[in-house]
Scaffold this active site. Structure first.
Site, PDB file in Angstrom:
ATOM      1  N   GLN A 107      -7.806  -5.296   9.297  1.00 52.65           N
ATOM      2  CA  GLN A 107      -6.667  -4.750  10.409  1.00 52.65           C
ATOM      3  C   GLN A 107      -7.169  -3.637  11.125  1.00 52.65           C
ATOM      4  O   GLN A 107      -6.524  -3.067  11.561  1.00 52.65           O
ATOM      5  CB  GLN A 107      -5.616  -4.431   9.391  1.00 52.65           C
ATOM      6  N   LYS A 139       0.602  -1.278   0.036  1.00 49.35           N
ATOM      7  CA  LYS A 139       0.021   0.044  -0.035  1.00 49.35           C
ATOM      8  C   LYS A 139       0.798   1.138  -0.094  1.00 49.35           C
ATOM      9  O   LYS A 139       0.423   2.308  -0.733  1.00 49.35           O
ATOM     10  CB  LYS A 139      -0.950  -0.022   1.263  1.00 49.35           C
ATOM     11  N   THR A 140       1.925   1.291   0.831  1.00 49.68           N
ATOM     12  CA  THR A 140       2.891   2.545   0.667  1.00 49.68           C
ATOM     13  C   THR A 140       3.395   2.724  -0.675  1.00 49.68           C
ATOM     14  O   THR A 140       3.397   4.009  -0.987  1.00 49.68           O
ATOM     15  CB  THR A 140       3.869   2.254   1.877  1.00 49.68           C
ATOM     16  N   ARG A 162       1.756 -11.267  10.151  1.00 52.42           N
ATOM     17  CA  ARG A 162       3.158 -10.437  10.162  1.00 52.42           C
ATOM     18  C   ARG A 162       4.340 -11.537  10.043  1.00 52.42           C
ATOM     19  O   ARG A 162       5.565 -11.035   9.737  1.00 52.42           O
ATOM     20  CB  ARG A 162       3.421 -10.079  11.699  1.00 52.42           C
ATOM     21  N   ASP A 195      -3.673   7.557   4.924  1.00 51.71           N
ATOM     22  CA  ASP A 195      -3.207   6.196   5.263  1.00 51.71           C
ATOM     23  C   ASP A 195      -3.683   5.503   6.215  1.00 51.71           C
ATOM     24  O   ASP A 195      -4.120   6.160   7.114  1.00 51.71           O
ATOM     25  CB  ASP A 195      -1.726   5.941   5.078  1.00 51.71           C
ATOM     26  N   GLU A 196      -4.011   4.099   6.228  1.00 51.07           N
ATOM     27  CA  GLU A 196      -4.601   3.418   7.545  1.00 51.07           C
ATOM     28  C   GLU A 196      -5.751   3.987   7.931  1.00 51.07           C
ATOM     29  O   GLU A 196      -6.203   4.181   9.170  1.00 51.07           O
ATOM     30  CB  GLU A 196      -3.510   3.549   8.944  1.00 51.07           C
TER      31      GLU A 196
END
Length: 725
Positions: A252, A33-34, A609, A221-222
């Site tokens: 998430q 995503k970044t 993770r 973001d997020e």
């Protein structure tokens, strides 16, 4: 050089080239995503959008720094001009520009949670609620949540008084006094950094229009972690141009307990009906088996956007699930597996151990210490929370903002200068009676009854020192100012003088030196970015640091942390521990459907993770509040279809692996302790079921029960409250 979009997959590219109008990027874990955000910003600049007209907002300083760095690499010389901030740092910058609208000093103080707690205790004392000061943390939390919901003290009181919740009614009274004291101190708390921005944008049309014109494009973001205040701020800033891109993953969303609202991302298309939606599903982090388990778990949630992660990587090793007799054996087993990984060529930094609650870290710490294995705990006391560092920063805050009563009270007699608790109390009473700040009351010390000559002399000397420091440091960069403050106040010399009698003093002195190093680095960074270093701005930046900002993932040590703190990180080897009903998920069968879905999302975060190896453990018994309780394995293990998986154990661990329901029994099918295969049984928490297996012997004798709701659990007969049905 033009931005090379060929480095993006088709979905990433679709997000990067959609430059006009609202855009929702649903980015699954590990899907890059970044990269989409940074390439999209680079494309905007490349197509003629001035970089200073772009605002990108994220949640941690570390993420903001990484984003800024990547944008600069893509469009050198222009990336640094993009506004890249956390929500709170943007709020602080906004309020510095408009401080006069709130009647605040330009260099207002930002109170962190410990400062808030002190101020709440003061408010409780004012209200005669000293006997409830053990609940100060609860009231801080209630006030913070109110501000996240954009409820000022008056609005919160209306809501609270209409409820039957006594805690909320008490919090409403405390909130009123707390806010008054906050304003008297020329200070804001974290909630104010967003609530006050929203209030200004709401109440001042010209200011609102100016900031809507300021940015032609907004990226968040997020987005699944945004609370109501952040949601309103985003909608307000994007209202004119509608060029808003939000990136996140509803799977998430794990922070509802601190105000995050998953509906912000789920209902984005309702807020912006013409929004384009791009879904990122190709995972670049984990093996196929890890993604399969994560997908099986999260699929049980109903409140989510449909997506399924996939990878071109290999299936990878089997996920290993292990039952242990208790939490101590669980920790020992984890450490042995880490040793196995190291023997096979891994580094200690490749391994991370996640747990649901901070209290679980103790057994892992003890096992790692016994094994002489280096480890680091993320979320333990941070550098800026150490006493000497908070003392030094409190001195600096008082120099910048004399009205900051919390900081002044902290250092008024540190080092000891004849102003003990009794003298301070007399001054505080005088301040409260006359509506003064603590600083103004100290200047008026001659009128405070009951102060002795020593106290008067100490106050006289201290106020002179601070008045001189305020003038001397006004034009200094932050580093020089901090050094002068530590020297002129006598704090450095005091810590130095303690070295002969206090073995910890040398460490405190080293920490103060490290603080000076940090401020010098800040000076250099500000200079390199064309800004003048200011002590007030440095103090604000430090207060806005998060738990992960100082975390070095490359340090050669095993990482211990809660699953909440693991979001955004990744490791080759992950241990997801304490997977027991009632612990993970917390609440187990008593949890609401919303809470259970969030627990499931938390498990999904923990699983995703892991890059290569994933171990999942649970303890058959765990000691809580001095009592030993038997546990059912977490439903998440069953949902991932991992029940029956066992791991090969080296070194003769005293633990037995899972035995799949229905497998051949190890010569113990006869009735044992009154139970036998096929027998109907009842459990007070989990209901009725049927015994499908009997295994083990002695104190480790277990029965496997398939309960009527479909769950299967292995129970130690020694502890399980199981009765014939």
């Amino acid at each position: 050089m033009p931005v090379d979009l060929d480095k993006l997959n088709p979905e990433q590219k679709a997000g990067a080239i959609h430059l006009e109008g609202p855009l929702l990027v649903l980015a699954g874990a590990g899907t890059g995503k970044t990269r989409v955000i940074t390439y999209r910003v680079a494309r905007l600049i490349e197509t003629g959008v001035p970089p200073e007209k772009i605002l990108a907002v994220t949640f941690t300083n570390k993420a903001a720094g990484e984003m800024r760095k990547r944008i600069e690499e893509l469009v050198p010389g222009k990336g640094a001009l993009v506004w890249v901030y956390t929500f709170h740092s943007f709020g602080a910058r906004f309020l510095r520009r408009h401080h006069e609208l709130l009647g605040l000093p330009r260099h207002f103080t930002i109170y962190d949670q410990s400062d808030q707690k002190k101020l709440v205790v003061e408010a409780m004392k004012t209200l005669g609620l000293e006997d409830q000061k053990n609940k100060a943390g609860l009231y801080v939390s209630l006030i913070s949540r109110a501000k996240d919901d954009l409820l000022d003290a008056g609005s919160y009181e209306i809501h609270a008084m209409a409820s039957i919740d006594q805690s909320r009614q008490t919090a409403a009274k405390i909130y009123q006094v707390y806010q008054r004291k906050l304003e008297q101190s020329g200070a804001l708390d974290f909630g104010d950094l967003l609530m006050r921005v929203c209030q200004i944008l709401r109440d001042h049309p010209q200011t609102r229009q100016r900031w809507q014109d300021e940015f032609s494009h907004l990226l968040v973001d997020e987005y699944q972690d945004t609370n109501h205040a952040q949601y309103i701020l985003t909608k307000t800033l994007a209202a004119k141009h509608k060029n808003v891109c939000v990136v996140g993953d509803d799977d998430q969303s794990i922070y509802s307990w601190r105000g995050a609202n998953i509906r912000n991302i789920l209902e984005f298309e309702k807020d912006f009906p013409n929004a384009k939606v791009v879904t990122l599903e190709q995972n670049y982090r984990s093996t196929g088996r890890i993604l399969e388990a994560a997908g099986l778990v999260i699929h049980h949630n109903r409140t989510r956007k449909s997506k399924k992660l996939w990878t071109q990587a290999e299936a990878g090793d089997e996920i290993k699930v292990q039952e242990l007799p208790n939490e101590a054996e669980e920790a020992t087993w984890v450490v042995r597996r880490i040793q196995d990984e190291v023997e096979s060529g891994r580094s200690l930094k490749d391994a991370a151990c996640f747990y649901r609650t901070n209290a679980q870290s103790r057994s892992f710490e003890e096992a790692l210490r016994r094994a002489r294995m280096p480890y680091k705990i993320v979320g333990a006391m941070r550098f800026y929370e150490r006493k000497e560092i908070k003392d030094a920063l409190a001195y600096a805050r008082v120099v910048v903002n004399g009205a900051d009563s919390v900081s002044l009270a902290r250092i008024v007699n540190c080092p000891p200068r004849g102003l003990g608790a009794k003298s301070l109390e007399l001054v505080e009473i005088y301040a409260a009676r006359h509506g003064l700040t603590l600083w103004d009351a100290l200047w008026a010390h001659g009128r405070v009854e009951g102060l002795g000559p020593k106290a008067h002399s100490a106050i006289e000397e201290m106020t002179k020192v601070f008045a001189g420091l305020r003038e001397a440091t006004a034009a200094m960069p932050a580093g020089g100012a901090m050094a002068v403050i530590l020297e002129s106040t006598g704090y450095w010399a005091w810590v130095e003088s303690e070295m002969e009698t206090d073995p910890d003093a040398a460490g405190r002195l080293a920490n103060l030196q490290e603080l000076l190093n940090a401020v010098k680095e800040y000076d250099e960074r500000e200079k390199s970015e064309g800004r003048t270093s200011e002590l007030g701005r440095y103090l604000a930046d430090i207060t806005l640091h998060t738990e992960l900002d100082g975390y070095d993932q490359n340090a050669p040590a095993v990482t211990l942390m809660t699953v909440h703190l693991a979001k955004g990180l990744e490791y080759p080897v992950v241990f997801l521990t304490g997977l027991e009903e009632g612990l993970f998920p917390i609440g187990g069968g008593n949890a609401t459907s919303e809470d259970l879905e969030e627990e499931r999302r938390l498990c999904y975060v923990g699983i995703t993770r892991a890059r290569e190896h994933l171990y999942m453990t649970y303890a058959a018994t765990r000691r809580l509040f001095g009592q030993v309780y038997a546990n059912l394995p977490s439903r998440f293990i069953l949902e991932a279809k991992l029940f029956g998986r066992s791991t090969t154990v080296r070194g003769g661990d005293a633990s037995s692996p899972y035995v799949p329901a229905g497998s051949a029994a190890p010569a113990l099918r006869a009735a044992v302790k009154g139970f036998k295969s096929g027998q109907r049984v009842a459990h007070p928490q989990f209901g009725r079921g049927i015994v499908v297996e009997i295994s083990g012997s002695g104190e480790m004798l277990k029965v496997t029960v398939r309960f009527d709701d479909g769950r299967v659990a292995k129970l130690l007969t020694r502890y399980a409250p199981l009765e014939p049905a």
